[in-house]
Design an enzyme around this catalytic site. Structure first.
Site, PDB file in Angstrom:
ATOM      1  N   ASP A  40       0.964  -1.349   0.083  1.00  0.00           N
ATOM      2  CA  ASP A  40      -0.440  -0.116   0.047  1.00  0.00           C
ATOM      3  C   ASP A  40       0.858   1.159   0.014  1.00  0.00           C
ATOM      4  O   ASP A  40       2.003   0.951  -0.827  1.00  0.00           O
ATOM      5  CB  ASP A  40      -1.410   0.019   0.974  1.00  0.00           C
ATOM      6  CG  ASP A  40      -1.984   0.408   1.192  1.00  0.00           C
ATOM      7  OD1 ASP A  40      -2.434   1.647   0.895  1.00  0.00           O
ATOM      8  OD2 ASP A  40      -3.695  -0.454   0.874  1.00  0.00           O
ATOM      9  N   HIS A  76      -3.761   6.235   3.159  1.00  0.00           N
ATOM     10  CA  HIS A  76      -4.268   4.878   2.613  1.00  0.00           C
ATOM     11  C   HIS A  76      -4.358   4.315   3.113  1.00  0.00           C
ATOM     12  O   HIS A  76      -4.471   3.187   3.538  1.00  0.00           O
ATOM     13  CB  HIS A  76      -4.451   5.492   1.413  1.00  0.00           C
ATOM     14  CG  HIS A  76      -4.906   3.954   0.846  1.00  0.00           C
ATOM     15  ND1 HIS A  76      -4.222   3.042   0.474  1.00  0.00           N
ATOM     16  CD2 HIS A  76      -6.197   3.927   0.316  1.00  0.00           C
ATOM     17  CE1 HIS A  76      -5.701   2.097  -0.106  1.00  0.00           C
ATOM     18  NE2 HIS A  76      -6.327   2.855  -0.596  1.00  0.00           N
ATOM     19  N   SER A  85     -11.275  -0.786  -1.340  1.00  0.00           N
ATOM     20  CA  SER A  85      -9.868  -0.637  -0.628  1.00  0.00           C
ATOM     21  C   SER A  85      -9.787  -0.854   0.941  1.00  0.00           C
ATOM     22  O   SER A  85      -9.115  -0.719   1.536  1.00  0.00           O
ATOM     23  CB  SER A  85      -8.969   1.032  -0.698  1.00  0.00           C
ATOM     24  OG  SER A  85      -8.563   1.188  -1.497  1.00  0.00           O
TER      25      SER A  85
END
Length: 754
Positions: free
Chosen positions: A155, A219, A546
Site C-alpha cells: 500500500d 491510505h 480499498s
C-alpha cells in the site's frame, strides 16, 4: 494504464469512481484514448516493461546475471546498467523490469524462457463498528497463534506512531520472519510493525512523499489498521463514529511494502514487493490497488504476484475496484486470489440543514464543524456570479472555483446546483454550503467547510426558499450517525462482475464492509485538499473497495490462525461458503455485486467442508484457457503438457461457486465436477439442499455425502440447465449436516461474448 491518484484526500485517493455513471464512462473512454495515444508513440522511446519468466531457474544460477545477459542480447552493450534494469525479481519468481523500446520488448517476447512481456501500468489505490456488524465482536474466540500470523500490506506505507500499531503486550517477532526494516531518521519498526520497505524504481520522489516506508497519504495506515490494528478505545473523527477501533486480527504482525505514492502505484514496484513479501514469510497479502482496465492473467502484475503467492501457500486479498456500478468493471479477478466488493454497515451519516422558516432537511456528508445552531445569511450561487472574471449565473450556480463573487458570498451559506469538493465556496469565503445533486448518496466525504449534500427533491424546495424569501437564513448541523436498516448492500462505486477474462468464474468472490469506515490515519494528511484545511487527525472515515479488502484480509488471517496448514483456496472457500447470503432486492446486479455474499469471519473458521485447489488445478484451468505448454512449464515445477485429459474445462476448476453463461435467449446445460474436503466432524453426513428458481434446473449426484474422517475428500457432480433470457438467474447449493451449511451460489446469465 490507470489514472494516477491525486495528493491524498478521502475523496480522491480512495475513490476512482465519479458519482455519475456517465462521468465514469467518459473518464474511462478518455483514459483509454490517452493510453492508446501513449502506447502507439515512437518505437524508439524507452518505457518500463515487465518481463515475466515464471519460476526461478533450478540450480545455482544468478538470475540477475541472466537478466543482464538477456538485455545485452537486445540492447547496445553500452546502455545496459541500473538506469535500464530497474528490478531483477529473484526471490520468489523469475523476471525483471527494464526500460525498453517497443522493438526491444518485442525481441525479448520471442526468447525462450519468457512467459510474457508487457508495458508497466500506473495503478490506483482503489473501523469502530464494521467488525461488530458482522457478528465478530471483541470477545470472539481467538487462536493461541494469532500473534504468529504476519499480514503483508502492499500500500502507501504506514504511520508507525499510531496507537493502532502499539506493540505493548506482543512477544518476540515470529522466527519464520525473514524480512527487513528500512529504518531511517523518521521511521522505525517494532514488534507490531515487524518489517517495512519502500519501492520506487524510477527514483522520483515528490516533496509530498517520504523517502521511507512512512505513509504520506493515509491510505496504507487505514488499511493496515483495518486488517490487523490493535484495540484503541474512544477512537473517532471529531466525535463522529466514536468507539473502539480494531483490526480483524489485533495480535497479528504487520509487514509493510510501500508501493504507492502521491502519483500512483507502478507495476514494476508492485511485482518487486510481491517478490519480497513471499520470500519474507508473510501469511496473507493484502492489496487495495488496481487498474482501470482488465488484462490477461500473465499480463497483470497483481495476478502474477498472486499466482506465485498461491504456489507458496499465501492467499492474496484484492479489492474489486471502484468503477461500479458498471457491469464487468472488476479489475482484480484471478481465480487464485480473493476478490472483494464493498458494502455498507448498519450506520449512515446524516447532515441536517435548518432553514429560517424552521424546516429541516437531511443531507449527507461528514461535517466535523459545529455552527452551534447559529443562523447565517443564505444565498444561491446563481445570485453571486464573479462577473469581474467573466462568469455568469449559469457558471456560479455550480459554485466552481473562481466563479463566485467573494463580496456577496463571504460569511454566508451558499446553495450550489452540483456536488463538488467544496473548493469554490471555501475559496470565496462562504461559511458553509448546501449542494443538490442526483448522484449516488450511499457514501460520504468530509469537506473543508460545513456542507450538506441534498437530493434533488429536497434541493428544489431549499432553492425555492432561497429565491422567494426576502432575507433567507440557514444553518448546517454537525453530522449525526443513524441506523441504516437496509444494510448490508453493495455500494454504488464497487466494481461489478461478470468476470471479463473468464466469464464462467464468478467474480467478485465476496463483499465486506467498505463504506464510511473509521480507521487509523497519517497525522500529516489534512482531511481535504483545500489549501486552508488544517485538520490533522489520528483516525479518519473513508470509503472504497480499498476498505473492504483489508476486512477480508483480516478475516482470512483469522481463519489462517486456526488452520495454519490450509491452502489459500481452502481459506477462500471457507470465507465464501460461510458468507451471509444477500438479496438482489438491494442490488439488482445480484451475485455480480456481492459474489457468494457478505463475509462472516467467526463462522469461516469452522466451515465444515472446503473446496480445495492447488497449483496443478490452476495450471489445468490455464491450459483450458488457451495458455501454451511452453508458458505453463515456465510457471510450474513440472513438465506439463496440455492434452484432452489435462485441458481443464473452466466448469471443473474446484471453485466454491458455479457459473454458466450463454448468449441471450438460449438454453444451456453445464456439468460441474467438484470435490469437497471434510474439515468438520470426523463422522458426518451432508445432504444437498438445492434452491432452483424458475428457469434453473439443478441436479446433484450423489445428493448425500458421508464422511468417516477429517481430511477425507468426496467428489460430486452438479448438472445445471438454464433458460437464459436477457438477464441472470441465481440459485444455490447447500451441503447441510445439521451443524454446517456449506453454501455455494449458482449463477446463469446472458453474456454478450460468445
Amino acid at each position: 494504464m490507470a489514472l494516477s491518484t491525486a495528493k491524498s484526500s478521502s475523496k480522491n485517493s480512495t475513490m476512482a469512481a465519479q458519482t455519475s455513471p456517465l462521468a465514469r464512462l467518459s473518464l474511462i473512454i478518455f483514459t483509454l484514448s490517452m493510453f492508446m495515444w501513449c502506447s502507439y508513440g515512437s518505437s524508439d522511446k524507452r518505457q518500463v516493461y515487465i518481463v515475466y519468466m515464471g519460476n526461478l531457474p533450478k540450480g545455482k544460477v544468478s538470475t540477475t546475471s541472466l537478466h543482464t545477459s538477456m538485455l545485452h542480447e537486445v540492447l547496445p552493450s553500452s546502455t545496459v546498467g541500473s538506469e535500464v534494469l530497474l528490478y531483477s525479481y529473484h526471490r520468489s519468481f523469475n523476471g525483471f523490469a527494464a526500460k525498453l523500446t517497443k522493438d526491444e520488448a518485442a525481441k525479448l517476447r520471442e526468447k525462450d524462457g519468457v512467459v510474457s512481456v508487457f508495458r508497466s501500468q500506473k495503478k490506483q489505490l482503489h473501523t469502530t463498528r464494521s467488525w461488530d456488524f458482522m457478528g465478530f465482536n471483541k470477545k470472539v474466540k481467538r487462536s493461541i497463534i494469532e500473534s504468529d500470523i504476519i499480514v503483508g500490506m502492499l500500500d502507501t506505507g504506514i504511520w508507525p506512531e499510531s496507537q493502532s500499531f502499539n506493540d505493548t503486550g506482543l512477544g518476540p517477532i515470529p522466527i519464520k520472519w525473514k524480512g527487513t526494516c528500512q529504518s531511517s531518521a523518521n521511521f522505525t519498526c517494532n514488534r507490531k510493525i515487524i518489517g517495512a520497505k519502500y519501492y520506487r524504481a524510477n527514483g522520483d520522489i515528490s516533496p509530498y512523499d517520504y523517502k521511507s516506508p512512512r505513509d504520506s497519504e493515509g491510505h496504507g495506515t487505514h488499511t493496515s489498521s483495518t486488517a490487523a490494528g490493535g484495540l484503541v478505545s474512544k477512537a473517532s473523527l471529531y466525535g463522529i463514529a466514536k468507539g473502539t477501533a480494531r483490526g480483524g486480527v489485533p495480535s497479528a504482525r504487520i509487514a509493510v511494502y510501500k508501493i504507492c505514492w502521491s502519483d500512483g502505484c507502478y507495476d514494476e514496484d508492485i511485482l518487486a514487493a510481491f517478490d519480497d513479501a513471499i520470500a519474507d514469510g508473510v501469511d496473507i497479502i493484502s492489496l487495495s490497488v488496481g487498474s482501470f482496465f482488465s488484462s490477461e492473467y500473465f499480463d497483470d502484475t497483481i495476478a502474477i504476484g498472486a499466482f506465485h503467492s498461491m504456489k507458496n501457500g499465501v492467499l492474496t486479498s484484492n479489492s474489486a475496484g471502484n468503477s461500479g456500478p458498471i457491469l464487468s468493471s472488476i479489475t482484480n479477478f484471478s481465480p487464485w486470489s480473493l476478490s472483494v466488493a464493498a458494502s455498507t454497515i448498519d450506520r449512515k451519516f446524516i447532515t441536517k440543514v435548518k432553514l429560517g422558516n424552521g424546516k429541516i432537511y437531511e443531507g449527507t456528508s461528514i461535517n466535523t464543524f459545529d455552527l452551534k445552531g447559529k443562523m447565517y445569511p443564505f444565498i444561491a450561487g446563481a445570485a453571486a456570479p464573479n462577473t469581474s472574471q467573466g462568469y455568469t449565473s449559469e457558471d456560479s450556480r455550480f459554485c466552481g472555483p473562481g466563479t463566485l463573487n467573494e463580496t456577496l458570498v463571504k460569511g454566508k451559506i451558499v446553495f450550489c446546483d452540483y456536488d463538488s469538493d467544496g473548493t469554490g465556496p471555501a475559496q470565496a469565503g462562504a461559511i458553509g454550503a448546501v449542494f443538490q445533486s442526483g448522484g449516488y448518496k450511499d457514501y460520504v466525504f468530509p469537506y473543508s467547510l460545513p456542507l450538506s449534500n441534498l437530493n434533488l427533491d429536497d434541493g428544489r424546495n431549499v432553492l425555492n426558499y432561497v429565491n422567494t424569501t426576502e432575507n433567507p437564513t440557514a444553518t448546517i448541523f454537525k453530522t449525526n450517525v443513524e441506523d441504516d436498516q437496509f444494510a448490508p448492500f453493495v455500494v454504488s462505486f464497487s466494481s461489478r462482475g461478470p468476470n471479463p477474462a473468464t466469464p464462467d468464474i464468478l467474480k467478485p468472490d465476496v463483499t465486506a464492509p467498505g463504506v464510511d469506515i473509521l480507521a487509523a490515519w497519517s497525522e500529516v494528511v489534512p482531511l481535504t485538499e483545500t489549501k486552508d484545511d488544517t485538520r490533522i487527525v489520528p483516525y479518519n472515515i473513508i470509503s472504497g473497495t480499498s476498505m473492504s479488502c483489508p476486512h477480508a484480509t483480516g478475516a482470512a488471517a483469522y481463519v489462517k490462525s486456526f488452520h495454519p496448514t490450509w491452502s489459500p483456496a481452502a481459506i477462500k472457500s471457507a470465507l465464501m461458503t460461510t458468507a451471509f447470503p444477500m438479496s438482489s432486492k438491494n442490488n439488482l446486479e445480484a451475485e455480480f455485486a456481492y459474489g457468494a455474499g457478505h463475509i462472516n469471519p467467526a463462522q469461516a473458521a469452522q466451515p465444515g467442508l472446503v473446496y480445495d485447489a492447488g497449483e496443478i488445478d490452476y495450471v489445468k484451468f490455464l491450459c483450458g484457457q488457451g495458455y501454451t505448454p511452453k508458458q505453463l512449464n515456465l510457471i510450474t515445477e513440472s513438465n506439463f503438457t496440455c492434452s484432452e485429459e489435462t485441458n481443464g474445462a473452466v466448469w471443473d476448476l474446484n471453485y466454491p461457486s458455479f457459473t454458466l453463461s450463454s448468449t441471450p435467449g438460449n438454453s444451456i446445460t453445464r456439468v460441474f465436477h467438484r470435490t469437497v474436503t471434510n474439515v468438520g466432524s470426523p463422522v458426518s453426513t451432508y445432504k444437498a439442499v438445492v434452491n432452483a428458481p424458475p428457469g434453473l434446473i439443478i441436479q446433484v449426484q450423489p445428493s448425500v455425502l458421508s464422511f468417516k474422517s477429517i481430511g477425507q475428500k468426496l467428489t460430486f457432480i452438479v448438472t445445471v440447465g438454464a433458460e437464459i433470457g436477457n438477464s441472470m438467474i441465481s440459485g444455490s447449493l447447500i451441503w447441510d449436516d445439521g451443524v454446517n451449511q456449506v453454501r455455494s451460489p449458482i449463477v446463469a446469465y446472458a453474456s454478450l461474448v460468445e
